[in-house]
Design a protein around this motif. Structure first.
Motif, PDB file in Angstrom:
ATOM      1  N   PHE A 276       0.819  -1.204   0.000  1.00  0.00           N
ATOM      2  CA  PHE A 276       0.000   0.000   0.000  1.00  0.00           C
ATOM      3  C   PHE A 276       0.853   1.255   0.000  1.00  0.00           C
ATOM      4  N   SER A 277       1.899   1.267   0.791  1.00  0.00           N
ATOM      5  CA  SER A 277       2.753   2.460   0.854  1.00  0.00           C
ATOM      6  C   SER A 277       3.455   2.714  -0.478  1.00  0.00           C
ATOM      7  N   GLU A 278       3.831   1.650  -1.181  1.00  0.00           N
ATOM      8  CA  GLU A 278       4.456   1.809  -2.493  1.00  0.00           C
ATOM      9  C   GLU A 278       3.451   2.374  -3.502  1.00  0.00           C
ATOM     10  N   MET A 279       2.220   1.885  -3.438  1.00  0.00           N
ATOM     11  CA  MET A 279       1.186   2.388  -4.346  1.00  0.00           C
ATOM     12  C   MET A 279       0.893   3.862  -4.061  1.00  0.00           C
ATOM     13  N   LEU A 280       0.824   4.225  -2.793  1.00  0.00           N
ATOM     14  CA  LEU A 280       0.556   5.613  -2.426  1.00  0.00           C
ATOM     15  C   LEU A 280       1.696   6.515  -2.859  1.00  0.00           C
ATOM     16  N   LYS A 281       2.934   6.076  -2.648  1.00  0.00           N
ATOM     17  CA  LYS A 281       4.098   6.862  -3.066  1.00  0.00           C
ATOM     18  C   LYS A 281       4.116   7.022  -4.583  1.00  0.00           C
ATOM     19  N   ALA A 282       3.801   5.970  -5.312  1.00  0.00           N
ATOM     20  CA  ALA A 282       3.765   6.050  -6.777  1.00  0.00           C
ATOM     21  C   ALA A 282       2.702   7.045  -7.242  1.00  0.00           C
ATOM     22  N   ALA A 283       1.553   7.056  -6.583  1.00  0.00           N
ATOM     23  CA  ALA A 283       0.492   7.997  -6.956  1.00  0.00           C
ATOM     24  C   ALA A 283       0.920   9.435  -6.672  1.00  0.00           C
ATOM     25  N   ILE A 284       1.557   9.660  -5.541  1.00  0.00           N
ATOM     26  CA  ILE A 284       2.032  11.009  -5.207  1.00  0.00           C
ATOM     27  C   ILE A 284       3.110  11.444  -6.185  1.00  0.00           C
ATOM     28  N   ASP A 285       4.013  10.538  -6.526  1.00  0.00           N
ATOM     29  CA  ASP A 285       5.054  10.865  -7.505  1.00  0.00           C
ATOM     30  C   ASP A 285       4.454  11.203  -8.869  1.00  0.00           C
ATOM     31  N   LYS A 286       3.404  10.496  -9.255  1.00  0.00           N
ATOM     32  CA  LYS A 286       2.738  10.769 -10.535  1.00  0.00           C
ATOM     33  C   LYS A 286       2.103  12.159 -10.528  1.00  0.00           C
ATOM     34  N   VAL A 287       1.469  12.533  -9.428  1.00  0.00           N
ATOM     35  CA  VAL A 287       0.883  13.870  -9.317  1.00  0.00           C
ATOM     36  C   VAL A 287       1.985  14.929  -9.369  1.00  0.00           C
ATOM     37  N   ASN A 288       3.076  14.677  -8.679  1.00  0.00           N
ATOM     38  CA  ASN A 288       4.205  15.607  -8.686  1.00  0.00           C
ATOM     39  C   ASN A 288       4.767  15.770 -10.100  1.00  0.00           C
TER      40      ASN A 288
END
Length: 102
Positions: free
Chosen positions: A32-44
């Motif tokens: 879950f933390s990897e998925m959340l980090k990937a989503a935040i990185d995509k928004v960034n």
């Protein structure tokens, strides 16, 4: 009813458990933390792209037109708002869990 019970017993062996007995996650399940980090990185990345396009347009780059800038800006805004809503829901769920009696 007996036929339903027999049918259910034939289907049940094909169901695979989600994880091991000790609570470990299956090898193919994403963290879950990897998925959340990937989503935040995509928004960034979306925000950086929109900013770069805007700067290029402001500097007079002939390859960049206003429609590209506006579309990238809107994508960035929508992505950020969606991420904010997900964060709000996660905080709300966390607070709800913390209020539960143990």
């Amino acid at each position: 009813m007996q036929s339903e019970i027999h049918q259910a017993s034939r289907v049940a062996p094909s169901v695979k458990p989600a994880g091991a007995v000790d609570g470990a996650k299956p090898a193919d399940a994403p963290d879950f933390s990897e998925m959340l980090k990937a989503a935040i990185d995509k928004v960034n990345e979306t925000q950086k792209t929109a900013s770069a396009l805007r700067e290029s347009y402001e500097m007079g780059d002939p390859e960049v037109d206003i429609t590209q800038v506006m579309i990238a800006s809107q994508k960035s805004t929508v992505a950020f708002e969606a991420m904010s809503q997900v964060r709000n829901k996660l905080v709300s769920a966390y607070q709800e869990i913390m209020r539960m009696p143990v």
